[in-house]
Each structure stands twice: as structure tokens, then as C-alpha cells.
Design an enzyme around this catalytic site. Structure first.
Site, PDB file in Angstrom:
ATOM      1  N   HIS A 178       1.272  -1.067   0.231  1.00 58.24           N
ATOM      2  CA  HIS A 178      -0.015   0.363  -0.272  1.00 58.24           C
ATOM      3  C   HIS A 178       0.683   1.565   0.150  1.00 58.24           C
ATOM      4  O   HIS A 178       0.525   2.122  -1.160  1.00 58.24           O
ATOM      5  CB  HIS A 178      -0.812   0.367   1.384  1.00 58.24           C
ATOM      6  CG  HIS A 178      -1.741   1.352   1.376  1.00 58.24           C
ATOM      7  ND1 HIS A 178      -2.929   1.150   0.551  1.00 58.24           N
ATOM      8  CD2 HIS A 178      -0.965   2.649   2.402  1.00 58.24           C
ATOM      9  CE1 HIS A 178      -2.817   3.282   0.806  1.00 58.24           C
ATOM     10  NE2 HIS A 178      -2.169   3.566   1.546  1.00 58.24           N
TER      11      HIS A 178
ATOM     12  N   HIS B  25       1.965   5.473  -3.229  1.00 59.41           N
ATOM     13  CA  HIS B  25       1.809   6.502  -2.926  1.00 59.41           C
ATOM     14  C   HIS B  25       2.879   6.600  -3.653  1.00 59.41           C
ATOM     15  O   HIS B  25       2.822   7.889  -4.154  1.00 59.41           O
ATOM     16  CB  HIS B  25       2.545   6.599  -1.513  1.00 59.41           C
ATOM     17  CG  HIS B  25       0.872   6.411  -0.493  1.00 59.41           C
ATOM     18  ND1 HIS B  25      -0.144   8.145  -0.176  1.00 59.41           N
ATOM     19  CD2 HIS B  25       0.282   5.973   0.730  1.00 59.41           C
ATOM     20  CE1 HIS B  25      -0.919   6.929   0.526  1.00 59.41           C
ATOM     21  NE2 HIS B  25      -0.367   5.976   1.336  1.00 59.41           N
TER      22      HIS B  25
ATOM     23  N   GLU C 159      -5.289   9.116  -0.663  1.00 57.76           N
ATOM     24  CA  GLU C 159      -5.860   7.720  -0.218  1.00 57.76           C
ATOM     25  C   GLU C 159      -6.977   7.391  -0.942  1.00 57.76           C
ATOM     26  O   GLU C 159      -7.183   6.471  -1.706  1.00 57.76           O
ATOM     27  CB  GLU C 159      -5.986   7.561   0.768  1.00 57.76           C
ATOM     28  CG  GLU C 159      -5.424   7.191   2.580  1.00 57.76           C
ATOM     29  CD  GLU C 159      -4.332   6.819   2.318  1.00 57.76           C
ATOM     30  OE1 GLU C 159      -4.212   6.087   0.751  1.00 57.76           O
ATOM     31  OE2 GLU C 159      -3.191   6.986   2.562  1.00 57.76           O
TER      32      GLU C 159
ATOM     33  N   SER D 119      -3.825   0.870  -5.216  1.00 55.98           N
ATOM     34  CA  SER D 119      -3.340  -0.469  -3.866  1.00 55.98           C
ATOM     35  C   SER D 119      -3.727  -1.887  -3.922  1.00 55.98           C
ATOM     36  O   SER D 119      -3.901  -2.170  -2.988  1.00 55.98           O
ATOM     37  CB  SER D 119      -2.460  -0.536  -2.901  1.00 55.98           C
ATOM     38  OG  SER D 119      -3.198   0.422  -2.293  1.00 55.98           O
TER      39      SER D 119
HETATM   40 FE   LIG Z   1      -1.921   5.648   2.887  1.00 57.55          FE
END
Ligand SMILES: [Fe+2]
Length: 288
Positions: free
Chosen positions: A127, A132, A173, A192
Site C-alpha cells: 500500500h 503512494h 488516499e 493498491s
Molecule cells: Fe496510505
């Protein structure tokens, strides 16, 4: 995301970082990274924002498996001045903001097991790094995340962290972006997640609403399942500009007088991109 009332892990530095200790990962753990990486890159070609897809190259290391953070940071540093550092898990908000304000992205230092392939609550390396890091290779998004960290430091002083965290949630997010008449995903929580990469764009259930900073900061969010509302930005430039130009202090004071908005509510002044049926949420099915 950061947490609260936490104890620093034994061996962690004052800034809560720990050595990544890349050599410690087993062949099975590296294979898990490769499996997730292949599955998501196959899926995301016509779903993720071009800036994310372009940034994926920064993760294509010479060795297969989990990226070595030292090598990854060298690459990112040359592109946008960011680094990736390991932390043992959730860290306090002020430490999290301090890292972002100084262009350091913090990553968990474990990877999910096969049983957790499609859902885990605490962010793992997949993740944090796959989700990111690609956008940190984009200069505009890189500036946005630093600006968010600096904004977090100010919000902390004003007692407004919870409100600002909604901006992070609905952009960093779970953000969507408009591109050439279509929607694309860029939020790390979506890119993700195999299931949410499909759900966020294709499912009839969630609302998709044009981004509005104040509206977003009034909106609750859920951490246990797919989002019931996504917010759509027009460009990363617009998002960065609005974040830099907004004087958040008076906005926090103003929003404190207004009620929160529930996760599935559509307001009369919303710019609705697609009105969701909320059928998925009503079924009460938990998945990721
Ligand atoms: Fe995150």
C-alpha cells in the site's frame, strides 16, 4: 495515515524511523510484492492517472521483489527531492506531518500474507510504496504532499487535525481525477486495492462528486470498506494551488459552526458527476 497515543518502538529513532533491513525479507515476501505489482499494473493501464502510471517506473528496480528504500530514495531524490523511510507501524500525527513537510514519505515495514491478499487494515509496504510513491515522482503532486504536511503542522496547532485528515483521505488516499472526459484513479487506497480499482470507476453504488475543499473537510469517511463517495479533481495543479492559497485558519473556524456531512449524502450545491445507488453499501458486505 497517522495515529494517536502511540509508543515508539524499541530501536526506533526519535523521528520514529527504523532501518528497512531489506535483507531480512524472505523469498516468499518478495514474491508477494511481485505478485501484487503484476496484478495491479495489469489492471491499472486504462484506470490510473497518467502521472501515476508514469511514476511506476521509479519502482522498477534492478532486483525483483520489495524495493530497497535506499535505492528508491536515490531515484526519487533526483526527480523531486523525496525519500522513503521505514516506520514500524502507525506513528503520531505530528511526527507524520514533520516527515511530509520535509519530503520524507513513511512506509510500513511489513508485507501482507497470502491470506491478506485482498484486505488488510494496517498499511503494508505494498500500500505505502506501490500506492503512494509513484505520484511522488510527479513534481506537482510531490509539492502537494509537502504542502499537506505543512498544513498538518498548522492544523495541529489549531486543533483541526481531524478536519484536515479528510482532505488527505479524499485526495491522497481515495481521489479521482478527470482526464480527457474520463475518470481516472490516483488515490493510494484505490490503486493498491484490486477490488476498489474496479469499484471506484465502474460500480453504480458510490457517489462521485466534484471536489470542493470545504465540502470535503465536512465529510465523514469510512475505513472499513469501499468508499461511498469519491471526490473528483480537475487537475493536480488546481489541487495544489487551492491548498497553497487557502487560509485554513478561518476555514476551520467557519466549518466548526456547520454540521458534518454523512458518507453517502449528496448536498444540493454538489457538482454531481454520478449519483450513486449505494446498493453495495446497503448490502453490508465487507471487502476491500
Ligand atoms: Fe496510505
Amino acid at each position: 495515515m497517522a495515529g494517536k497515543k502511540l509508543d515508539r518502538a524499541p530501536g526506533a529513532m526519535e523521528d520514529w524511523t527504523i532501518p528497512q533491513d531489506w535483507e531480512r525479507f524472505s523469498p516468499a515476501e518478495h514474491a508477494m510484492w511481485d505478485r501484487l505489482f503484476d496484478r495491479q499494473t495489469r489492471l491499472l493501464g486504462d484506470r490510473a492517472a497518467p502521472e501515476f502510471l508514469g511514476g511506476l517506473d521509479v519502482l522498477r528496480m534492478e532486483r525483483p521483489g520489495i524495493p530497497h528504500f535506499g535505492e528508491l530514495s536515490d531515484r526519487l531524490m533526483k526527480l523531486t527531492g523525496w525519500q522513503v523511510v521505514a516506520v514500524p507501524g502507525l506513528i503520531p500525527d505530528d511526527v507524520f506531518f514533520e516527515h511530509l513537510a520535509n519530503r520524507r514519505f513513511v512506509s510500513g515495514n511489513f508485507i501482507r500474507t497470502p491470506a491478506q491478499l485482498d484486505y488488510l487494515q494496517e498499511p503494508d509496504i505494498f500500500h505505502d510504496v506501490f500506492g503512494h510513491v509513484p505520484l511522488l515522482a510527479d513534481p506537482v503532486f510531490a509539492d502537494y504532499l509537502q504542502a499537506y504536511g505543512q498544513g498538518g503542522q498548522r492544523a495541529s496547532a489549531l486543533g483541526a487535525i481531524e478536519r484536515l485528515s479528510r482532505l488527505y483521505w479524499y485526495t491522497v488516499e481515495f481521489g479521482l481525477i478527470r482526464r480527457d472526459g474520463n475518470l481516472r484513479i490516483y488515490g493510494a487506497g484505490i490503486v493498491s486495492s484490486h477490488g476498489e480499482s474496479i469499484f471506484a470507476l465502474d460500480d453504480q453504488s458510490p457517489n462521485r462528486i466534484g471536489f470542493d475543499l470545504r465540502r470535503v473537510m465536512r465529510t465523514k469517511y469510512r475505513i472499513d470498506d469501499y468508499q461511498q463517495t469519491y471526490f473528483v479533481i480537475d487537475s493536480f495543479e488546481d489541487l495544489l494551488r487551492e491548498t497553497l492559497e487557502t487560509d485554513f485558519g478561518p476555514v476551520y473556524a467557519d466549518l466548526a459552526t456547520q454540521p458534518d456531512i454523512e458518507i453517502d449524502t449528496v448536498e444540493p450545491e454538489d457538482r454531481v458527476v454520478s449519483l450513486g445507488t449505494q446498493a453495495y453499501a446497503r448490502k453490508g458486505v465487507l471487502s476491500a
